[in-house]
Design a protein around this motif. Sequence first.
Motif, PDB file in Angstrom:
ATOM      1  N   ILE A 164       0.849  -1.187   0.000  1.00 20.28           N
ATOM      2  CA  ILE A 164       0.000   0.000   0.000  1.00 20.28           C
ATOM      3  C   ILE A 164       0.891   1.246   0.000  1.00 20.28           C
ATOM      4  CG2 ILE A 164      -2.119  -0.877   1.059  1.00 20.28           C
ATOM      5  CD1 ILE A 164      -1.011  -0.065   3.780  1.00 20.28           C
ATOM      6  N   PRO A 165       0.443   2.316  -0.663  1.00 19.53           N
ATOM      7  CA  PRO A 165       1.226   3.560  -0.655  1.00 19.53           C
ATOM      8  C   PRO A 165       1.007   4.311   0.662  1.00 19.53           C
ATOM      9  CG  PRO A 165      -0.760   3.850  -1.962  1.00 19.53           C
ATOM     10  CD  PRO A 165      -0.738   2.403  -1.543  1.00 19.53           C
ATOM     11  N   LEU A 166       2.090   4.640   1.335  1.00 19.41           N
ATOM     12  CA  LEU A 166       2.006   5.323   2.625  1.00 19.41           C
ATOM     13  C   LEU A 166       2.869   6.570   2.627  1.00 19.41           C
ATOM     14  CD1 LEU A 166       2.335   2.318   5.136  1.00 19.41           C
ATOM     15  CD2 LEU A 166       0.246   3.596   4.587  1.00 19.41           C
ATOM     16  N   VAL A 167       2.384   7.617   3.300  1.00 18.77           N
ATOM     17  CA  VAL A 167       3.226   8.770   3.589  1.00 18.77           C
ATOM     18  C   VAL A 167       4.224   8.392   4.658  1.00 18.77           C
ATOM     19  CG1 VAL A 167       3.290  11.145   4.456  1.00 18.77           C
ATOM     20  CG2 VAL A 167       1.419  10.408   2.950  1.00 18.77           C
ATOM     21  N   ASN A 168       3.724   7.785   5.736  1.00 17.23           N
ATOM     22  CA  ASN A 168       4.603   7.332   6.811  1.00 17.23           C
ATOM     23  C   ASN A 168       3.843   6.362   7.709  1.00 17.23           C
ATOM     24  OD1 ASN A 168       7.006   7.170   8.319  1.00 17.23           O
ATOM     25  ND2 ASN A 168       7.343   9.373   8.131  1.00 17.23           N
ATOM     26  N   ILE A 169       4.590   5.694   8.586  1.00 22.65           N
ATOM     27  CA  ILE A 169       4.001   4.728   9.509  1.00 22.65           C
ATOM     28  C   ILE A 169       4.872   4.648  10.757  1.00 22.65           C
ATOM     29  CG2 ILE A 169       5.202   2.829   8.348  1.00 22.65           C
ATOM     30  CD1 ILE A 169       2.834   1.022   9.154  1.00 22.65           C
ATOM     31  N   THR A 170       4.213   4.475  11.905  1.00 27.36           N
ATOM     32  CA  THR A 170       4.965   4.304  13.147  1.00 27.36           C
ATOM     33  C   THR A 170       4.209   3.399  14.104  1.00 27.36           C
ATOM     34  OG1 THR A 170       6.188   5.466  14.880  1.00 27.36           O
ATOM     35  CG2 THR A 170       3.973   6.274  14.392  1.00 27.36           C
ATOM     36  N   SER A 171       4.945   2.831  15.035  1.00 31.93           N
ATOM     37  CA  SER A 171       4.380   2.075  16.151  1.00 31.93           C
ATOM     38  C   SER A 171       5.075   2.552  17.416  1.00 31.93           C
ATOM     39  CB  SER A 171       4.610   0.575  15.976  1.00 31.93           C
ATOM     40  OG  SER A 171       3.918   0.067  14.854  1.00 31.93           O
ATOM     41  N   LEU A 172       4.338   2.600  18.511  1.00 35.63           N
ATOM     42  CA  LEU A 172       4.918   3.106  19.747  1.00 35.63           C
ATOM     43  C   LEU A 172       5.837   2.091  20.413  1.00 35.63           C
ATOM     44  CD1 LEU A 172       5.068   5.405  21.809  1.00 35.63           C
ATOM     45  CD2 LEU A 172       2.960   4.525  22.850  1.00 35.63           C
ATOM     46  N   PHE A 173       5.374   0.827  20.513  1.00 31.56           N
ATOM     47  CA  PHE A 173       6.125  -0.193  21.250  1.00 31.56           C
ATOM     48  C   PHE A 173       6.427  -1.413  20.401  1.00 31.56           C
ATOM     49  CE2 PHE A 173       3.304   1.406  24.886  1.00 31.56           C
ATOM     50  CZ  PHE A 173       4.247   2.298  25.348  1.00 31.56           C
ATOM     51  N   VAL A 174       7.443  -2.146  20.823  1.00 33.84           N
ATOM     52  CA  VAL A 174       7.720  -3.494  20.314  1.00 33.84           C
ATOM     53  C   VAL A 174       6.913  -4.483  21.143  1.00 33.84           C
ATOM     54  CG1 VAL A 174       9.479  -5.275  20.009  1.00 33.84           C
ATOM     55  CG2 VAL A 174      10.035  -2.870  19.556  1.00 33.84           C
ATOM     56  N   PHE A 175       6.307  -5.461  20.462  1.00 31.91           N
ATOM     57  CA  PHE A 175       5.476  -6.478  21.112  1.00 31.91           C
ATOM     58  C   PHE A 175       6.136  -7.839  20.976  1.00 31.91           C
ATOM     59  CE2 PHE A 175       2.255  -9.704  21.325  1.00 31.91           C
ATOM     60  CZ  PHE A 175       1.214  -9.231  22.109  1.00 31.91           C
ATOM     61  N   LYS A 206       3.471  15.352  17.221  1.00 29.06           N
ATOM     62  CA  LYS A 206       3.134  16.745  16.901  1.00 29.06           C
ATOM     63  C   LYS A 206       4.366  17.597  16.614  1.00 29.06           C
ATOM     64  CE  LYS A 206       2.890  18.599  21.645  1.00 29.06           C
ATOM     65  NZ  LYS A 206       1.964  19.146  22.668  1.00 29.06           N
ATOM     66  N   THR A 207       5.544  17.096  16.931  1.00 27.10           N
ATOM     67  CA  THR A 207       6.778  17.847  16.686  1.00 27.10           C
ATOM     68  C   THR A 207       7.365  17.573  15.305  1.00 27.10           C
ATOM     69  OG1 THR A 207       8.246  16.116  17.575  1.00 27.10           O
ATOM     70  CG2 THR A 207       7.300  17.680  19.151  1.00 27.10           C
ATOM     71  N   LEU A 208       6.770  16.653  14.540  1.00 32.85           N
ATOM     72  CA  LEU A 208       7.374  16.182  13.295  1.00 32.85           C
ATOM     73  C   LEU A 208       6.736  16.818  12.067  1.00 32.85           C
ATOM     74  CD1 LEU A 208       7.611  12.403  14.250  1.00 32.85           C
ATOM     75  CD2 LEU A 208       9.326  14.195  14.574  1.00 32.85           C
ATOM     76  N   VAL A 209       7.534  16.971  11.017  1.00 31.09           N
ATOM     77  CA  VAL A 209       7.073  17.625   9.791  1.00 31.09           C
ATOM     78  C   VAL A 209       5.997  16.803   9.097  1.00 31.09           C
ATOM     79  CG1 VAL A 209       7.767  18.388   7.491  1.00 31.09           C
ATOM     80  CG2 VAL A 209       9.253  18.846   9.455  1.00 31.09           C
ATOM     81  N   TRP A 210       6.166  15.473   9.029  1.00 42.23           N
ATOM     82  CA  TRP A 210       5.255  14.660   8.220  1.00 42.23           C
ATOM     83  C   TRP A 210       3.849  14.558   8.797  1.00 42.23           C
ATOM     84  CZ3 TRP A 210       2.973  10.157  10.057  1.00 42.23           C
ATOM     85  CH2 TRP A 210       3.560   9.524  11.156  1.00 42.23           C
ATOM     86  N   THR A 211       3.659  14.970  10.028  1.00 39.43           N
ATOM     87  CA  THR A 211       2.320  14.913  10.622  1.00 39.43           C
ATOM     88  C   THR A 211       1.555  16.233  10.483  1.00 39.43           C
ATOM     89  OG1 THR A 211       3.069  15.634  12.831  1.00 39.43           O
ATOM     90  CG2 THR A 211       3.145  13.269  12.354  1.00 39.43           C
ATOM     91  N   LYS A 212       2.214  17.270   9.990  1.00 41.97           N
ATOM     92  CA  LYS A 212       1.618  18.606  10.015  1.00 41.97           C
ATOM     93  C   LYS A 212       0.367  18.722   9.153  1.00 41.97           C
ATOM     94  CE  LYS A 212       4.733  20.333  12.754  1.00 41.97           C
ATOM     95  NZ  LYS A 212       4.396  20.598  14.177  1.00 41.97           N
ATOM     96  N   ASP A 213       0.261  17.936   8.070  1.00 40.38           N
ATOM     97  CA  ASP A 213      -0.905  18.073   7.199  1.00 40.38           C
ATOM     98  C   ASP A 213      -1.914  16.940   7.374  1.00 40.38           C
ATOM     99  OD1 ASP A 213       0.549  16.042   5.997  1.00 40.38           O
ATOM    100  OD2 ASP A 213       0.163  16.738   3.947  1.00 40.38           O
ATOM    101  N   ILE A 214      -1.792  16.154   8.457  1.00 39.45           N
ATOM    102  CA  ILE A 214      -2.808  15.132   8.723  1.00 39.45           C
ATOM    103  C   ILE A 214      -4.129  15.825   9.046  1.00 39.45           C
ATOM    104  CG2 ILE A 214      -3.540  13.326  10.356  1.00 39.45           C
ATOM    105  CD1 ILE A 214      -0.612  12.454  10.508  1.00 39.45           C
TER     106      ILE A 214
END
Length: 228
Positions: free
Chosen positions: A59-70, A104-112
């Motif tokens: 899938i095409p993504l702008v970005n992706i993150t996860s908070l924790f390792v499981f 909220k401090t990151l550039v890629w989240t500014k236009d969500i």
Amino acid sequence: MNLFSDFLEFVFPKTCICCGTALLVEEKSICLYCRYQLPTTNFHYQNENTAKKVFYGRIPLVNITSLFVFHKKNMTQQLLHQLKYKGKEEISSVLGDWLGEELKTLVWTKDIDVVIPVPLHAKKMRKRGYNQVAGFGVNLAKHLDCSYSDKVLIKETPSATQVFKNRSARAEMKHDLFKLQNEALIANKHILLVDDIITTGTTLETCAQIVLQAPNTKLSIATMAITM
């Protein structure tokens, strides 16, 4: 009223949902010791990360993150177990605040523009009483100064838990499990799709493909955890 609240907290002190120790006044749900012990990924600070690799070519993504390792039996599993099966709904909001403060401090989240959750089937919602990612999504939207909507994706068919199923088993999940509604809420927008955990990524891939049917949409993903 404050005296009464103080008395209740003295008699029935709030405890850490990870280790069970009494919380200090400034601590919320998770004590500071456990916060430092939880295995964070810091994916959102990295140009390339493990979560991105899960979805390469899918899938095409702008970005992706996860908070924790499981991992099985690690602290993350204990936390999500409390959230999903022990009625500790507040964990969802706490993790949304945690990740939201960082995003909220990151550039890629500014236009969500809008945060949407992977939905629960109505039967499971009635049984549990809440969608375990709702508080997570609501608080992410608050920190990112955007809207939150649980009116975009619905789950029409119930399914068994997907954790630790192999990819071929999860690939049997069909698109008709989920349905897109209120398309106008996400058309021409950057969407942040949220869920609790990434295993093989099939659930998120299915939801993402449906969401991207709306015209001129961009998609990012945030989850509480990822299996590694």
